[in-house]
Structure formats: structure tokens, C-alpha cells
Design a protein around this motif. Structure first.
Motif, PDB file in Angstrom:
ATOM      1  N   ASP A  60       1.738   0.208  -9.143  1.00 54.62           N
ATOM      2  CA  ASP A  60       2.281   0.137  -7.782  1.00 54.62           C
ATOM      3  C   ASP A  60       2.011  -1.213  -7.113  1.00 54.62           C
ATOM      4  OD1 ASP A  60       2.993   2.820  -7.959  1.00 54.62           O
ATOM      5  OD2 ASP A  60       1.214   3.544  -6.890  1.00 54.62           O
ATOM      6  N   VAL A  74      -4.363  -5.242  -0.301  1.00 47.51           N
ATOM      7  CA  VAL A  74      -4.024  -3.825  -0.316  1.00 47.51           C
ATOM      8  C   VAL A  74      -4.870  -3.099   0.728  1.00 47.51           C
ATOM      9  CG1 VAL A  74      -3.780  -1.763  -1.756  1.00 47.51           C
ATOM     10  CG2 VAL A  74      -3.521  -4.021  -2.791  1.00 47.51           C
ATOM     11  N   PRO A  75      -4.288  -2.796   1.895  1.00 45.35           N
ATOM     12  CA  PRO A  75      -5.058  -2.108   2.931  1.00 45.35           C
ATOM     13  C   PRO A  75      -5.215  -0.622   2.620  1.00 45.35           C
ATOM     14  CG  PRO A  75      -2.831  -2.608   3.724  1.00 45.35           C
ATOM     15  CD  PRO A  75      -2.935  -3.184   2.347  1.00 45.35           C
ATOM     16  N   TYR A  91      -3.120   8.851 -13.380  1.00 47.42           N
ATOM     17  CA  TYR A  91      -2.684   8.465 -12.033  1.00 47.42           C
ATOM     18  C   TYR A  91      -3.156   7.067 -11.613  1.00 47.42           C
ATOM     19  CZ  TYR A  91      -3.392   9.309  -6.882  1.00 47.42           C
ATOM     20  OH  TYR A  91      -3.449   9.225  -5.529  1.00 47.42           O
ATOM     21  N   ARG A 113     -14.124   5.338   6.345  1.00 48.48           N
ATOM     22  CA  ARG A 113     -14.277   6.691   5.851  1.00 48.48           C
ATOM     23  C   ARG A 113     -14.461   7.629   7.039  1.00 48.48           C
ATOM     24  NH1 ARG A 113     -15.399   8.765   0.822  1.00 48.48           N
ATOM     25  NH2 ARG A 113     -16.815  10.520   0.893  1.00 48.48           N
ATOM     26  N   ILE A 114     -13.388   8.254   7.436  1.00 46.67           N
ATOM     27  CA  ILE A 114     -13.445   9.231   8.519  1.00 46.67           C
ATOM     28  C   ILE A 114     -13.795  10.572   7.872  1.00 46.67           C
ATOM     29  CG2 ILE A 114     -12.099  10.391  10.324  1.00 46.67           C
ATOM     30  CD1 ILE A 114     -12.580   7.427  10.932  1.00 46.67           C
ATOM     31  N   GLY A 174      -8.039   4.817   8.637  1.00 45.85           N
ATOM     32  CA  GLY A 174      -8.485   4.145   7.416  1.00 45.85           C
ATOM     33  C   GLY A 174      -7.422   3.213   6.847  1.00 45.85           C
ATOM     34  N   LYS A 230     -15.173  13.811   3.269  1.00 45.24           N
ATOM     35  CA  LYS A 230     -14.181  13.025   4.009  1.00 45.24           C
ATOM     36  C   LYS A 230     -13.089  13.927   4.594  1.00 45.24           C
ATOM     37  CE  LYS A 230     -11.102  11.974   0.205  1.00 45.24           C
ATOM     38  NZ  LYS A 230     -10.472  11.074  -0.721  1.00 45.24           N
ATOM     39  N   HIS A 249      -3.049  12.541   8.710  1.00 44.37           N
ATOM     40  CA  HIS A 249      -4.219  12.880   9.532  1.00 44.37           C
ATOM     41  C   HIS A 249      -4.925  11.618  10.015  1.00 44.37           C
ATOM     42  CE1 HIS A 249      -6.938  12.054   6.179  1.00 44.37           C
ATOM     43  NE2 HIS A 249      -6.208  12.838   5.400  1.00 44.37           N
ATOM     44  N   GLN A 277     -10.257   4.573  -1.877  1.00 48.78           N
ATOM     45  CA  GLN A 277      -9.341   3.989  -2.864  1.00 48.78           C
ATOM     46  C   GLN A 277      -9.882   2.716  -3.499  1.00 48.78           C
ATOM     47  OE1 GLN A 277      -6.687   5.519  -4.030  1.00 48.78           O
ATOM     48  NE2 GLN A 277      -7.209   7.195  -2.647  1.00 48.78           N
ATOM     49  N   GLY A 336      -7.765  10.377   9.376  1.00 44.63           N
ATOM     50  CA  GLY A 336      -8.395   9.542   8.345  1.00 44.63           C
ATOM     51  C   GLY A 336      -7.387   8.564   7.757  1.00 44.63           C
ATOM     52  N   SER A 361       0.831  -1.197   0.000  1.00 47.01           N
ATOM     53  CA  SER A 361       0.000   0.000   0.000  1.00 47.01           C
ATOM     54  C   SER A 361       0.865   1.245   0.000  1.00 47.01           C
ATOM     55  CB  SER A 361      -0.958   0.008   1.194  1.00 47.01           C
ATOM     56  OG  SER A 361      -2.014   0.919   0.949  1.00 47.01           O
ATOM     57  N   GLY A 362       0.243   2.372  -0.345  1.00 52.92           N
ATOM     58  CA  GLY A 362       0.995   3.621  -0.446  1.00 52.92           C
ATOM     59  C   GLY A 362       0.205   4.800   0.068  1.00 52.92           C
TER      60      GLY A 362
HETATM   61  P1  TYM Z   1      -3.929   9.090   0.158  1.00 51.35           P
HETATM   62  O1  TYM Z   1      -2.525   9.549   0.308  1.00 51.35           O
HETATM   63  O2  TYM Z   1      -4.963  10.109  -0.173  1.00 51.35           O
HETATM   64  O3  TYM Z   1      -4.392   8.359   1.487  1.00 51.35           O
HETATM   65  C1  TYM Z   1      -3.621   7.330   2.110  1.00 51.35           C
HETATM   66  C2  TYM Z   1      -4.553   6.300   2.725  1.00 51.35           C
HETATM   67  O4  TYM Z   1      -5.435   6.907   3.669  1.00 51.35           O
HETATM   68  C3  TYM Z   1      -6.785   6.571   3.369  1.00 51.35           C
HETATM   69  N1  TYM Z   1      -7.655   7.706   3.727  1.00 51.35           N
HETATM   70  C4  TYM Z   1      -8.755   7.611   4.473  1.00 51.35           C
HETATM   71  N2  TYM Z   1      -9.355   6.556   5.065  1.00 51.35           N
HETATM   72  C5  TYM Z   1     -10.475   6.802   5.789  1.00 51.35           C
HETATM   73  N3  TYM Z   1     -11.023   8.037   5.938  1.00 51.35           N
HETATM   74  C6  TYM Z   1     -10.450   9.124   5.357  1.00 51.35           C
HETATM   75  N4  TYM Z   1     -10.980  10.338   5.520  1.00 51.35           N
HETATM   76  C7  TYM Z   1      -9.270   8.929   4.578  1.00 51.35           C
HETATM   77  N5  TYM Z   1      -8.460   9.764   3.869  1.00 51.35           N
HETATM   78  C8  TYM Z   1      -7.483   9.001   3.348  1.00 51.35           C
HETATM   79  C9  TYM Z   1      -6.789   6.311   1.865  1.00 51.35           C
HETATM   80  O5  TYM Z   1      -7.865   5.495   1.484  1.00 51.35           O
HETATM   81  C10 TYM Z   1      -5.463   5.626   1.666  1.00 51.35           C
HETATM   82  O6  TYM Z   1      -5.557   4.245   1.948  1.00 51.35           O
HETATM   83  N6  TYM Z   1      -3.796   7.023  -4.372  1.00 51.35           N
HETATM   84  C11 TYM Z   1      -3.511   6.815  -2.957  1.00 51.35           C
HETATM   85  C12 TYM Z   1      -2.068   6.450  -2.690  1.00 51.35           C
HETATM   86  C13 TYM Z   1      -1.602   5.282  -3.470  1.00 51.35           C
HETATM   87  C14 TYM Z   1      -1.904   3.920  -3.232  1.00 51.35           C
HETATM   88  C15 TYM Z   1      -1.212   3.192  -4.246  1.00 51.35           C
HETATM   89  C16 TYM Z   1      -2.669   3.242  -2.288  1.00 51.35           C
HETATM   90  C17 TYM Z   1      -0.782   5.331  -4.538  1.00 51.35           C
HETATM   91  N7  TYM Z   1      -0.545   4.077  -5.010  1.00 51.35           N
HETATM   92  C18 TYM Z   1      -1.287   1.808  -4.294  1.00 51.35           C
HETATM   93  C19 TYM Z   1      -2.729   1.860  -2.351  1.00 51.35           C
HETATM   94  C20 TYM Z   1      -2.052   1.146  -3.362  1.00 51.35           C
HETATM   95  C21 TYM Z   1      -3.816   8.074  -2.216  1.00 51.35           C
HETATM   96  O7  TYM Z   1      -3.811   9.155  -2.765  1.00 51.35           O
HETATM   97  O8  TYM Z   1      -4.004   7.895  -0.870  1.00 51.35           O
END
Ligand code: TYM
Length: 340
Positions: free
Chosen positions: A136, A145-146, A129, A190-191, A20, A200, A14, A151, A16, A5-6
Motif C-alpha cells: 500500500d 505515513v501518518p 496482511y 494511543r487512545i 491517532g 486501546k 471512532h 501501526q 482513536g 495512509s489507509g
Molecule cells: P485501522 O483501520 O485499525 O486504524 C486506522 C488508523 O487509526 C489508528 N488508530 C488509533 N490511533 C490511536 N489510538 C487508537 N485507539 C487507535 N485505533 C486506531 C491506526 O493506527 C491507524 O492509523 N492496517 C491499518 C490500515 C492500513 C494502513 C495501510 C495504514 C492498511 N494499509 C497503509 C497505513 C498505511 C489498520 O488496520 O488501521
């Protein structure tokens, strides 16, 4: 089991992100069995899809590395790295570009949300993207993928791309890619924003009051919780009573997730109470559980040497794991890959 995961590197992690995703990364790492592996990365290549400041991106990548380690990602047990140091991510993205379909990308809600009415003015990278995101995970044959709920659609796209690529270019007995499963925590998928229960919690929200950052000090956390939007009703005694009360549901869910209880058990304690009593209790739970994280974060964030070493080591491991899959992808497409 291969967990991948990324997260995009912005200065602040934060609540979330933490509830999350990151908390599950740590859990999966800690429960990992012999022969399984976790890879976690800073999605710095993703960050250039939006207008950004180069110096800030570089320092945010290091800071986010420190934040992940502070949360419990152990670079000796997990492979922790940043995308930019592993060029296989960019290469595979291009290779998958022949398989991904415009129509699939056009349906991505994150693209629609971020582009708004001005699609023509967006970077090509913002549109493509999700193909990089597919690369990835497919690059490492990820099985799990957590991620947070937001996502999920991107991961479904990764599965579609993998399936079509396997169909078009590989045999059923020897597929090039594994189909990854998203792993989304039911209790904190989803926080929501503290200012608006219908959007969110996000780092792109202009209001700092909308989110709790893991590095916030105790006073800031208490202040943000006290100012959080609520309604005038007391808390119900069961989860069903939170329906239609997005802000209340969000705060109770945060309490539940942080204290390791169910929403019902939190309401068994606080049902009938107003927010005047609940908010300080929530603030305390947050302060108490985030304090050790922010302490570790502050100790590590300016240790440039240590952070560079962590990322260099992680990248070397990631490159090695990625090589066989990248080779097979080139080969499947009829391309000869140069090794140098
Ligand atoms: P990103 O950087 O926006 O967020 C990272 C992780 O945090 C989770 N997340 C949340 N979960 C619950 N409530 C919320 N309000 C909240 N805000 C963010 C996201 O779901 C995520 O798991 N595209 C991705 C990054 C990425 C990625 C990947 C993830 C790039 N390549 C490959 C998984 C696998 C992103 O922008 O996450």
C-alpha cells in the motif's frame, strides 16, 4: 513529500482513529506544499482477512468515505480511493511476497493478538496482511505515513521489505522503493478504551460504551463520557501525577488533544477537581468539536452518486501514480508486465 495512509472500512470512525490518524491526515493535506501529494484510502482488501459480511463491507466502504470527507479530507486536493479499485495493490503484494520472511510476519503483534491461540484456524490473509500494507505504501513511494502507535510495527516491516527488495533486486543508485517514515502524533498516539485504560479504543471491542464514534449524537457522547471508567482520586495538577492512572490519563489526554492544549495546561485548570466536574467538561468539548463533523457526515453518507464519483476519480489518479513503481518492481524481478 508523499503522504500515504489507509483505514479499514467499518461503519464507524471512532475517536482513536480520528485523534491517532485522521486528524493528522487533514493537517498534512492542509499544509501540503507545491509538488507534494497526499493519498488516503479505504483498506477494503484488508477487511476480508477476518470473517465479514459482503453487503456490509460494500456499504461500510462508502460510509467511511463519507466520514473521511466529513473530517476534512478534500477529494479535490487529496487522492481518496479504495484499494479494491486499484489492482496494483494486490499485484505488488504478491511481488513482495518473495521478499517478506515468515519470521518477520510471525513477530507481528497484531497477528498474535488477533490469532490468539488458534493460529491454524486463521485465514492466510490475516497472516500476510502486513505484506499488503507494505505494498500500500511502497506502491506510491510514500515518504510519510501518518498512523497511530499500533501501526508502527507494520511500517517497520514495510521498511524492512523495501530495504531487502532494493538490496536484492536493485542498484544503490536506482532503488525501486522509498523507505517510508511513520508519522505518529505524540499527544494521541494511543487512545484507550473508555471501559479499560489498558486496552486501546478499537472497533472490534464488543462494548459500544468503550468508544466514542464520530457520528454519535450529543446525548450518546455525554452518556459514554459519564459512564467512562475512572478512579476515586481527584485530578493531579501536573502530568507526572497521572502515572499509574491509565483511565484518568486517557480522559485528560483526550481533552487535551480535542482542545489543542497540553496535558499540563488541562491539569492547570482541572487539577484538584474530581471527575464529577471534569467529565461534563470533557463531554462538552467532544460534543462541540464533533458536531460539525457528524453534521457533514449525515449529509453525505446517503449520497451514493457523489461517493461513487469520489472513489472512481481517486482510483483513476492512484492507478496512474502507481504504474511506474509497479513496472519497475516487475522489471527488477525479471518479469515482463503486460499492459492492457
Ligand atoms: P485501522 O483501520 O485499525 O486504524 C486506522 C488508523 O487509526 C489508528 N488508530 C488509533 N490511533 C490511536 N489510538 C487508537 N485507539 C487507535 N485505533 C486506531 C491506526 O493506527 C491507524 O492509523 N492496517 C491499518 C490500515 C492500513 C494502513 C495501510 C495504514 C492498511 N494499509 C497503509 C497505513 C498505511 C489498520 O488496520 O488501521
Amino acid at each position: 513529500m508523499r503522504v500515504v495512509s489507509g483505514i479499514q472500512p467499518t461503519g464507524n470512525l471512532h475517536l482513536g482513529n480520528y485523534l491517532g490518524a485522521i486528524r493528522n491526515w487533514v493537517k498534512m493535506q492542509d499544509e501540503m506544499e507545491e509538488g507534494s501529494q497526499c493519498l488516503f484510502f479505504l483498506a477494503d482488501l484488508h477487511a476480508i482477512s477476518m470473517p465479514h459480511d459482503p453487503a456490509e463491507l460494500a456499504s461500510n466502504t462508502l460510509e467511511m468515505t463519507a466520514a473521511l470527507v466529513a473530517c476534512g479530507i478534500d477529494p479535490m486536493r487529496s487522492v481518496l480511493f479504495n484499494q479494491a479499485q486499484v489492482h496494483a495493490h494486490s499485484e505488488l503484494q504478491w511481488l513482495l511476497g518473495g521478499t517478506a520472511r515468515m519470521g518477520w510476519l510471525n513477530r507481528m503483534t497484531q497477528w498474535k493478538d488477533k490469532a490468539g491461540k488458534n493460529r491454524e484456524g486463521q485465514s492466510v490473509a490475516l497472516f500476510t496482511y502486513p505484506v499488503l500494507q507494505a505494498a500500500d505504501v511502497l506502491l506510491y513511494q510514500a515518504t510519510h505515513v501518518p498512523v497511530g502507535e499500533d501501526q508502527k510495527q507494520h511500517l517497520e516491516l514495510a521498511r524492512d521489505i523495501a530495504q531487502k527488495f532494493n538490496n536484492d533486486f536493485a542498484s544503490e543508485e536506482a532503488p525501486v522503493f522509498t523507505l517510508p517514515e511513520p508519522y505518529i502524533p505524540p499527544e494521541a498516539a494511543r487512545i484507550m478504551s473508555l471501559r479499560d485504560g489498558s486496552s486501546k479504543m478499537s472497533k472490534s471491542d464488543p462494548s459500544e460504551m468503550s468508544r466514542i464514534n464520530l457520528a454519535d449524537d450529543a446525548d450518546t457522547i455525554m452518556k459514554k463520557v459519564k459512564k467512562a471508567k475512572t478512579d476515586p482520586e481527584p485530578l493531579p495538577s501536573e502530568a507526572a501525577g497521572l502515572e499509574g492512572r491509565a483511565e484518568a490519563l486517557n480522559l485528560v489526554s483526550i481533552y487535551a488533544a480535542m482542545s489543542g492544549q497540553s496535558v499540563d495546561s488541562v491539569l492547570a485548570t482541572y487539577g484538584g477537581e474530581g471527575f464529577g466536574k471534569f467529565k461534563p467538561a470533557l463531554g462538552e468539548v467532544l460534543v462541540e468539536s464533533l458536531a460539525p463533523i457528524s453534521e457533514r457526515f449525515n449529509a453525505l453518507k446517503s449520497d451514493r452518486e457523489e461517493l461513487d464519483a469520489i472513489l472512481a476519480r481517486g482510483a483513476a489518479q492512484a492507478r496512474e501514480i502507481a504504474t511506474p513503481t509497479l513496472d519497475s518492481a516487475y522489471q527488477a524481478l525479471g518479469l515482463v508486465r503486460a499492459h492492457h
